[in-house]
Design a protein around this motif. Structure first.
Motif, PDB file in Angstrom:
ATOM      1  N   ARG A   1      70.600  49.891  36.553  1.00 28.29           N
ATOM      2  CA  ARG A   1      69.975  48.604  36.252  1.00 28.29           C
ATOM      3  C   ARG A   1      70.254  48.266  34.789  1.00 28.29           C
ATOM      4  N   THR A   2      71.100  47.274  34.566  1.00 26.48           N
ATOM      5  CA  THR A   2      71.400  46.800  33.221  1.00 26.48           C
ATOM      6  C   THR A   2      71.297  45.277  33.214  1.00 26.48           C
ATOM      7  N   LYS A   3      71.505  44.663  32.053  1.00 29.04           N
ATOM      8  CA  LYS A   3      71.472  43.205  31.966  1.00 29.04           C
ATOM      9  C   LYS A   3      72.635  42.584  32.730  1.00 29.04           C
ATOM     10  N   GLN A   4      73.722  43.347  32.866  1.00 31.33           N
ATOM     11  CA  GLN A   4      74.918  42.817  33.513  1.00 31.33           C
ATOM     12  C   GLN A   4      74.983  43.095  35.009  1.00 31.33           C
ATOM     13  N   GLN A   5      74.314  44.160  35.465  1.00 33.07           N
ATOM     14  CA  GLN A   5      74.482  44.515  36.870  1.00 33.07           C
ATOM     15  C   GLN A   5      73.295  45.287  37.427  1.00 33.07           C
ATOM     16  N   LEU A   6      73.179  45.203  38.752  1.00 37.25           N
ATOM     17  CA  LEU A   6      72.299  46.060  39.534  1.00 37.25           C
ATOM     18  C   LEU A   6      73.198  46.770  40.537  1.00 37.25           C
ATOM     19  N   ALA A   7      72.985  48.056  40.726  1.00 34.51           N
ATOM     20  CA  ALA A   7      73.847  48.792  41.652  1.00 34.51           C
ATOM     21  C   ALA A   7      73.106  49.983  42.238  1.00 34.51           C
ATOM     22  N   VAL A   8      73.457  50.323  43.469  1.00 37.07           N
ATOM     23  CA  VAL A   8      72.869  51.490  44.130  1.00 37.07           C
ATOM     24  C   VAL A   8      73.955  52.249  44.880  1.00 37.07           C
ATOM     25  N   VAL A   9      73.712  53.529  45.075  1.00 38.62           N
ATOM     26  CA  VAL A   9      74.593  54.386  45.872  1.00 38.62           C
ATOM     27  C   VAL A   9      73.748  55.025  46.965  1.00 38.62           C
ATOM     28  N   TYR A  10      74.260  55.031  48.185  1.00 38.16           N
ATOM     29  CA  TYR A  10      73.555  55.651  49.301  1.00 38.16           C
ATOM     30  C   TYR A  10      74.573  56.064  50.356  1.00 38.16           C
ATOM     31  N   CYS A  11      74.145  56.826  51.325  1.00 33.16           N
ATOM     32  CA  CYS A  11      75.028  57.274  52.402  1.00 33.16           C
ATOM     33  C   CYS A  11      74.583  56.691  53.737  1.00 33.16           C
ATOM     34  N   GLU A  12      75.544  56.524  54.614  1.00 32.07           N
ATOM     35  CA  GLU A  12      75.258  56.162  55.998  1.00 32.07           C
ATOM     36  C   GLU A  12      76.012  57.121  56.902  1.00 32.07           C
ATOM     37  N   PHE A  13      75.358  57.492  57.987  1.00 36.14           N
ATOM     38  CA  PHE A  13      75.941  58.457  58.912  1.00 36.14           C
ATOM     39  C   PHE A  13      76.228  57.773  60.250  1.00 36.14           C
ATOM     40  N   ASP A  14      77.416  58.038  60.785  1.00 35.24           N
ATOM     41  CA  ASP A  14      77.766  57.517  62.105  1.00 35.24           C
ATOM     42  C   ASP A  14      78.536  58.585  62.872  1.00 35.24           C
ATOM     43  N   GLU A  15      79.115  58.190  63.988  1.00 32.22           N
ATOM     44  CA  GLU A  15      79.832  59.150  64.826  1.00 32.22           C
ATOM     45  C   GLU A  15      81.062  59.717  64.121  1.00 32.22           C
ATOM     46  N   GLU A  16      81.608  58.946  63.176  1.00 28.87           N
ATOM     47  CA  GLU A  16      82.802  59.393  62.462  1.00 28.87           C
ATOM     48  C   GLU A  16      82.476  60.328  61.307  1.00 28.87           C
TER      49      GLU A  16
ATOM     50  N   CYS B   1      80.154  60.859  57.559  1.00 27.63           N
ATOM     51  CA  CYS B   1      79.314  60.335  56.479  1.00 27.63           C
ATOM     52  C   CYS B   1      80.130  59.402  55.590  1.00 27.63           C
ATOM     53  N   TRP B   2      79.524  58.279  55.232  1.00 24.99           N
ATOM     54  CA  TRP B   2      80.163  57.322  54.332  1.00 24.99           C
ATOM     55  C   TRP B   2      79.279  57.101  53.109  1.00 24.99           C
ATOM     56  N   LEU B   3      79.889  57.205  51.940  1.00 20.47           N
ATOM     57  CA  LEU B   3      79.183  56.936  50.690  1.00 20.47           C
ATOM     58  C   LEU B   3      79.354  55.457  50.361  1.00 20.47           C
ATOM     59  N   HIS B   4      78.238  54.752  50.175  1.00 21.07           N
ATOM     60  CA  HIS B   4      78.280  53.313  49.916  1.00 21.07           C
ATOM     61  C   HIS B   4      77.899  53.008  48.471  1.00 21.07           C
ATOM     62  N   LEU B   5      78.617  52.062  47.895  1.00 17.33           N
ATOM     63  CA  LEU B   5      78.324  51.555  46.555  1.00 17.33           C
ATOM     64  C   LEU B   5      78.070  50.062  46.675  1.00 17.33           C
ATOM     65  N   ASP B   6      76.874  49.629  46.329  1.00 17.35           N
ATOM     66  CA  ASP B   6      76.483  48.220  46.434  1.00 17.35           C
ATOM     67  C   ASP B   6      76.160  47.703  45.039  1.00 17.35           C
ATOM     68  N   VAL B   7      76.974  46.761  44.559  1.00 17.98           N
ATOM     69  CA  VAL B   7      76.826  46.238  43.198  1.00 17.98           C
ATOM     70  C   VAL B   7      76.490  44.751  43.255  1.00 17.98           C
ATOM     71  N   PHE B   8      75.435  44.359  42.552  1.00 24.06           N
ATOM     72  CA  PHE B   8      75.001  42.963  42.490  1.00 24.06           C
ATOM     73  C   PHE B   8      75.231  42.486  41.066  1.00 24.06           C
ATOM     74  N   SER B   9      76.385  41.855  40.836  1.00 28.18           N
ATOM     75  CA  SER B   9      76.750  41.484  39.473  1.00 28.18           C
ATOM     76  C   SER B   9      77.864  40.452  39.493  1.00 28.18           C
ATOM     77  N   GLY B  10      77.981  39.722  38.408  1.00 25.60           N
ATOM     78  CA  GLY B  10      79.043  38.741  38.286  1.00 25.60           C
ATOM     79  C   GLY B  10      80.213  39.233  37.463  1.00 25.60           C
ATOM     80  N   ILE B  11      80.162  40.473  37.004  1.00 27.36           N
ATOM     81  CA  ILE B  11      81.250  41.027  36.202  1.00 27.36           C
ATOM     82  C   ILE B  11      82.053  42.020  37.037  1.00 27.36           C
ATOM     83  N   ILE B  12      83.228  42.347  36.565  1.00 32.92           N
ATOM     84  CA  ILE B  12      84.103  43.270  37.291  1.00 32.92           C
ATOM     85  C   ILE B  12      83.539  44.688  37.222  1.00 32.92           C
ATOM     86  N   PHE B  13      83.475  45.331  38.373  1.00 30.65           N
ATOM     87  CA  PHE B  13      83.043  46.728  38.429  1.00 30.65           C
ATOM     88  C   PHE B  13      84.282  47.600  38.606  1.00 30.65           C
ATOM     89  N   VAL B  14      84.495  48.528  37.688  1.00 29.36           N
ATOM     90  CA  VAL B  14      85.667  49.403  37.726  1.00 29.36           C
ATOM     91  C   VAL B  14      85.336  50.666  38.516  1.00 29.36           C
TER      92      VAL B  14
END
Length: 204
Positions: free
Chosen positions: A165-180, A182-195
């Protein structure tokens, strides 16, 4: 916003479905208009609290559906403010000493804050990526990123594992599990480029 693509990371297949928030917010405008007419005319004012509650329910539903589209919204101040306005509007409807204009005004503010969050969510604001992940591996971020990231739970789980949580961005990391697996997810809520490059420790 554009994310810098890195091997192993893929754009998330999730797309925001905003049909329900759209219709519920449109309906709330109608149920907010009736109390205004009633209070101005002085007629049927006993029905005003019920129309306010209906408006709150519709906007609460819109907020809930919007929130369910993106995990990162749990950090958004607009969501926090909307919840406060929703509870305050419901509470003041039942206070006889307070003019009904006040809870109605709170509901109008609730509409504005909910609309702003829903509008950005429907527009795909920010970026979402996913990466195939070994469920036995613990999350470890690049040391250069730790100054604005907080690891809540390094073990792969469906809950929040890391947040930023910064002035420029909000971001979270979490996992989701399916038949294939585990997938690691990165969700970024921001108007700037995320590297993405060297985001994880294993990518250094």
């Amino acid at each position: 916003m554009v994310g810098l693509f890195v091997d192993g990371w893929y754009p998330s297949e999730k797309k925001a479905v905003m049909t329900t928030p759209l219709f519920t917010m449109a309906g709330s405008l109608l149920t907010m208009a009736f109390p205004v007419l009633m209070l101005v005319s002085g007629k049927y004012t006993s029905l005003v609290p019920w129309f306010i509650l209906i408006s709150d329910a519709l906007l609460g539903l819109a907020l809930l559906y919007t929130f369910s589209q993106r995990r990162v919204l749990i950090l958004h101040r607009g969501v926090h403010m909307s919840v406060i306005l929703l509870l305050a509007s419901i509470a003041f409807v039942f206070v006889e000493q307070v003019s009904l204009w006040f809870p109605l005004g709170l509901t109008a503010c609730l509409f504005i804050t909910t609309y702003r969050v829903a509008n950005k969510t429907s527009a795909g604001y920010g970026v979402q990526f996913r990466k195939e992940w070994d469920a036995s591996n613990y999350l470890s971020l690049n040391s250069n990123r730790l100054n604005h990231w907080k690891i809540l739970n390094a073990k792969p789980s469906n809950g929040l594992m890391a947040i930023s949580r910064t002035k420029q961005q909000l971001a979270v990391v979490y996992c989701e599990f399916d038949e294939e697996g585990c997938w690691l997810h990165l969700d970024v809520f921001s108007g700037i480029i995320f590297v993405l490059e060297h985001f994880l420790f294993e990518e250094e």
